[in-house]
Design a protein around this motif. Structure first.
Motif, PDB file in Angstrom:
ATOM      1  N   CYS A   1      -4.924  -8.425   0.126  1.00 42.58           N
ATOM      2  CA  CYS A   1      -5.873  -7.825  -0.959  1.00 42.58           C
ATOM      3  C   CYS A   1      -6.861  -8.386  -1.434  1.00 42.58           C
ATOM      4  O   CYS A   1      -6.543  -9.505  -2.660  1.00 42.58           O
ATOM      5  CB  CYS A   1      -4.762  -6.593  -1.900  1.00 42.58           C
TER       6      CYS A   1
ATOM      7  N   SER B   1       1.561  -6.000   2.064  1.00 41.66           N
ATOM      8  CA  SER B   1       1.343  -4.772   1.906  1.00 41.66           C
ATOM      9  C   SER B   1       1.735  -3.997   1.307  1.00 41.66           C
ATOM     10  O   SER B   1       1.312  -4.511   0.146  1.00 41.66           O
ATOM     11  CB  SER B   1       2.915  -5.386   2.344  1.00 41.66           C
ATOM     12  N   VAL B   2       1.871  -2.858   1.290  1.00 41.54           N
ATOM     13  CA  VAL B   2       1.558  -1.693   0.328  1.00 41.54           C
ATOM     14  C   VAL B   2       2.688  -2.505  -1.224  1.00 41.54           C
ATOM     15  O   VAL B   2       2.855  -2.249  -1.832  1.00 41.54           O
ATOM     16  CB  VAL B   2       1.780  -0.580   0.662  1.00 41.54           C
TER      17      VAL B   2
ATOM     18  N   MET C   1      -4.114  -0.296   0.418  1.00 43.44           N
ATOM     19  CA  MET C   1      -3.079   0.332   0.189  1.00 43.44           C
ATOM     20  C   MET C   1      -3.466   1.561   1.961  1.00 43.44           C
ATOM     21  O   MET C   1      -2.665   1.899   2.382  1.00 43.44           O
ATOM     22  CB  MET C   1      -3.159   1.423  -1.002  1.00 43.44           C
TER      23      MET C   1
ATOM     24  N   HIS D   1      -3.135   0.241   4.874  1.00 43.17           N
ATOM     25  CA  HIS D   1      -1.661  -0.488   5.085  1.00 43.17           C
ATOM     26  C   HIS D   1      -0.261   0.727   5.139  1.00 43.17           C
ATOM     27  O   HIS D   1       0.953   0.836   5.519  1.00 43.17           O
ATOM     28  CB  HIS D   1      -1.652  -1.599   4.525  1.00 43.17           C
ATOM     29  N   GLY D   2      -1.108   1.855   4.091  1.00 44.24           N
ATOM     30  CA  GLY D   2      -0.148   3.131   4.258  1.00 44.24           C
ATOM     31  C   GLY D   2      -0.989   4.330   4.831  1.00 44.24           C
ATOM     32  O   GLY D   2      -1.389   5.057   3.617  1.00 44.24           O
TER      33      GLY D   2
ATOM     34  N   LEU E   1       5.426   5.992  -3.281  1.00 46.65           N
ATOM     35  CA  LEU E   1       5.545   4.605  -2.924  1.00 46.65           C
ATOM     36  C   LEU E   1       6.570   4.014  -3.954  1.00 46.65           C
ATOM     37  O   LEU E   1       7.070   3.352  -2.233  1.00 46.65           O
ATOM     38  CB  LEU E   1       3.732   3.738  -3.498  1.00 46.65           C
TER      39      LEU E   1
END
Length: 675
Positions: A475, A487-488, A517, A520-521, A552
């Motif tokens: 990110c 990753s989140v 996010m 990846h989510g 989350l």
């Protein structure tokens, strides 16, 4: 400000405990466009010959190639041995970075950046070792359906100090062909921005192999000073071998090999079998079936005469206003018929190209630039998309997009978003008319991101395109400048560290964080849309933020988030203090204070419906205020003096008089009847 940056993690991973990177011992001969190399020690194997590459966050890696080489290394190629995250003392303080451990060649590079050739390089060694070792590495990559695309003499090394076998440098720490000097690249790859080169094919590796051999044979950095349009023209007119060598002839069999590898026509360029035949002494016959890029007659534009379609396309792209005027001032269809072999241009095709003699050009009009892009594509169907000063390959946009974000180049981002517009890409497909089938395949893959690019919604736009095209990229939010987030759950943990010392207000409206996010989510776009619509209502936004992080935390099984919990609960306090029901207010405050100590946002979110409690309190207060207002109105009415002229009094007086008259009348009738 540093208070807005999430600090790097202080805990060490198993990877960081095993390897120790010596930042004060750089190894510049192993630097790549993807990172900087340093000495490193391995506590598990102190005698290992290895080096560490500290990656740049803004340069995507070839994830699939890394995994393939990690699982099964290829001989005579520098292969990765391990990879992990590590916090290092870099410029600007401690920063978490991706570090890859590579095998370390010990005999030095075959050539320095300044052009000095290793004393171990000689004609006999070139033939017996260097050529064969390089061929093995290239063949090994091609066998697993990968290409190198960055072979250069400065990244070819003697494997050991005895200078026998050689190995070629790694190619998995940066995108295919990324920033490879175009003088050392195949001609077909040289018309594109160095950050967005075509992915090419196996033949590109063989050309680079030949170019590296040429430099080693002439014992010079032949690529230096080979810049600009004049060198491209020289390559087209003389051939890449003669242009790069400066007219120097490499004698004997080695010269034949280099010429074969550096052939500009793909049908003539040598492959692995041709090189093996060369080792056996077989001479490959010269082919003459060269694909013609020459026009039937030269075209004079801006004072220069052009016979090659590729050069004319470049010239038009560099001077779009002059090009459009030039094309509109002539009979376009006639020019096509006179200048190009076997080109039949229908009225529909001419209209589709966009040549309208009645119009002038305005530099701000996208339509005009799209017209020039279509003309350039018509001239060179296998070439790049040329638009507003950029020349990009449709199959390799990830690197240049990442670079634009890293430099915060908003103008380039705008241009790239316009290139990705489905309507524009479809018009280029129509222009090609099936001449480049691979282009159509890439456009089909880009249609999804084209729709995303034009969206202004949170978690969409060019930020989302960045992570769609570069799935393994960290990110790039400024808040994560000191972190490597892939990753989140890593993002949430970094925000918890930020909350311990900095400001987390509105982090969820950060376009990079939202886009990353959501990529990846799965299913998070809807949540970000809710957050975006609630930005004007701080109480609702803070409540949604708490619920979001709670979800989350539960979904990704993230541990306690004490700092983030404290900040989010504190953000809710102004709204809670505004509650009118004192009993409910104190109960809610007590519950939050009790639950926040565990850092479990998911439990707070599941045990307490804060949104409902705030809404119920507001609704009850509104109802009470309404009832109070009605009572006050009635009290005021009843406590006031009544005038004979009061409309309500008059109305009720008339009603009362009528009622009284009716009663008297009725009694009178009854009395008369009784008499």
């Amino acid at each position: 400000m540093s208070s807005d940056l999430a600090p790097a993690p202080k805990t060490k991973s198993k990877f960081a405990e095993r390897y120790s990177v010596a930042i004060k011992e750089p190894l510049p001969e192993f630097n790549t466009p993807g990172g900087e190399a340093y000495a490193v020690s391995d506590s598990a194997n102190p005698d290992a010959a290895i080096y560490a590459l500290v990656h740049y966050p803004s340069v995507p890696v070839r994830e699939d190639l890394y995994k393939a080489l990690k699982e099964k290394p290829i001989a005579n190629l520098v292969c990765p041995k391990d990879r992990g995250l590590m916090t290092l003392g870099l410029k600007g303080g401690d920063q978490q970075r991706l570090v890859t451990i590579f095998e370390r060649p010990l005999g030095g590079p075959l050539m320095t950046e300044q052009g000095a050739v290793n004393e171990g390089v000689n004609p006999l060694h070139l033939r017996q070792n260097i050529i064969l070792c390089t061929l093995k590495a290239i063949a090994g990559l091609h066998k697993i359906d990968h290409t190198h695309r960055s072979i250069r003499p400065t990244a070819m090394y003697f494997l050991k100090a005895d200078r026998s076998d050689i190995t070629i440098g790694e190619c998995c720490s940066y995108p295919i062909g990324y920033k490879h000097h175009y003088a050392l690249d195949a001609l077909e790859n040289c018309f594109t921005d160095e950050r967005s080169k075509p992915k090419g094919d196996k033949s590109s590796d063989f050309f680079q192999f030949g170019a590296a051999l040429l430099c080693l044979n002439v014992r010079a950095a032949a690529w230096q000073g080979r810049d600009g349009e004049s060198f491209i023209t020289a390559r087209i007119n003389q051939g890449s071998y003669w242009a790069l060598g400066g007219g120097q002839e490499i004698p004997g069999a080695t010269g034949n090999l280099v010429k074969g590898l550096m052939a500009d026509d793909l049908s003539e360029r040598w492959d692995a079998q041709d090189v093996l035949d060369w080792f056996e002494g077989a001479v490959k016959p010269k082919r003459t079936s060269m694909k013609a890029w020459s026009m039937n007659r030269p075209t004079r534009f801006n004072g220069k005469s052009y016979i090659d379609r590729r050069l004319l396309a470049d010239a038009f792209a560099n001077e779009p206003e002059a090009a459009l005027k030039f094309l509109r001032d002539m009979n376009f269809a006639t020019w096509i018929q006179m200048s190009f072999r076997d080109e039949v241009l229908s009225e529909r095709a001419e209209k589709q190209l966009g040549i309208n003699p009645s119009e002038g050009m305005a530099s701000s009009r996208n339509h005009d630039h799209e017209t020039i892009a279509r003309i350039c594509m018509f001239l060179y169907p296998q070439g790049p998309i040329r638009y507003k000063g950029l020349a990009v390959s449709v199959d390799n946009l990830g690197g240049i997009l990442a670079d634009a974000f890293a430099k915060d180049d908003r103008q380039m981002l705008t241009v790239l978003s316009e290139i990705l517009a489905p309507r524009f890409l479809n018009s280029l497909m129509e222009t090609l008319g099936g001449k480049a089938p691979e282009f159509n395949q890439h456009v089909a893959m880009l249609r999804k991101v084209g729709d995303i690019a034009k969206s202004t919604q949170l978690a969409q736009g060019m930020e989302r395109v960045l992570y769609e095209l570069n799935p393994s990229m960290p990110c790039l939010s400024n808040r994560f400048e000191k972190n490597w987030i892939v990753s989140v759950d890593q993002a949430v943990k970094a925000l918890d560290r930020l909350a311990s010392s900095g400001n987390v207000a509105n982090v969820l409206t950060d376009r990079h964080i939202a886009a990353f996010m959501s990529k990846h989510g799965s299913g998070l776009e809807q949540e970000f849309n809710k957050l975006s619509s609630a930005q004007g209502n701080s109480a609702r936004f803070n409540t949604l933020s708490l619920d979001f992080f709670g979800a989350l935390q539960k979904r990704f099984r993230i541990g306690p988030l004490p700092s983030l919990t404290d900040k989010l609960v504190s953000g809710l306090m102004p709204a809670i203090k505004g509650m009118k029901n004192q009993k409910n207010k104190e109960r809610l405050k007590s519950l939050l204070e009790k639950l926040k100590k565990g850092g479990d946002l998911s439990k707070i979110s599941s045990d307490i419906n804060i949104s409902k409690m705030l809404a119920d309190d507001a609704r009850a207060f509104a109802n009470a205020r309404g009832l109070l207002a009605k009572l006050e109105k009635d009290r005021f009415r009843l406590s006031g003096r009544i005038s004979a002229k009061d409309p309500e009094a008059l109305e009720k007086g008339v009603k009362g008089a009528r009622t009284l008259a009716f009663i008297i009348f009725t009694l009178t009738i009854v009395l008369v009847t009784m008499q």
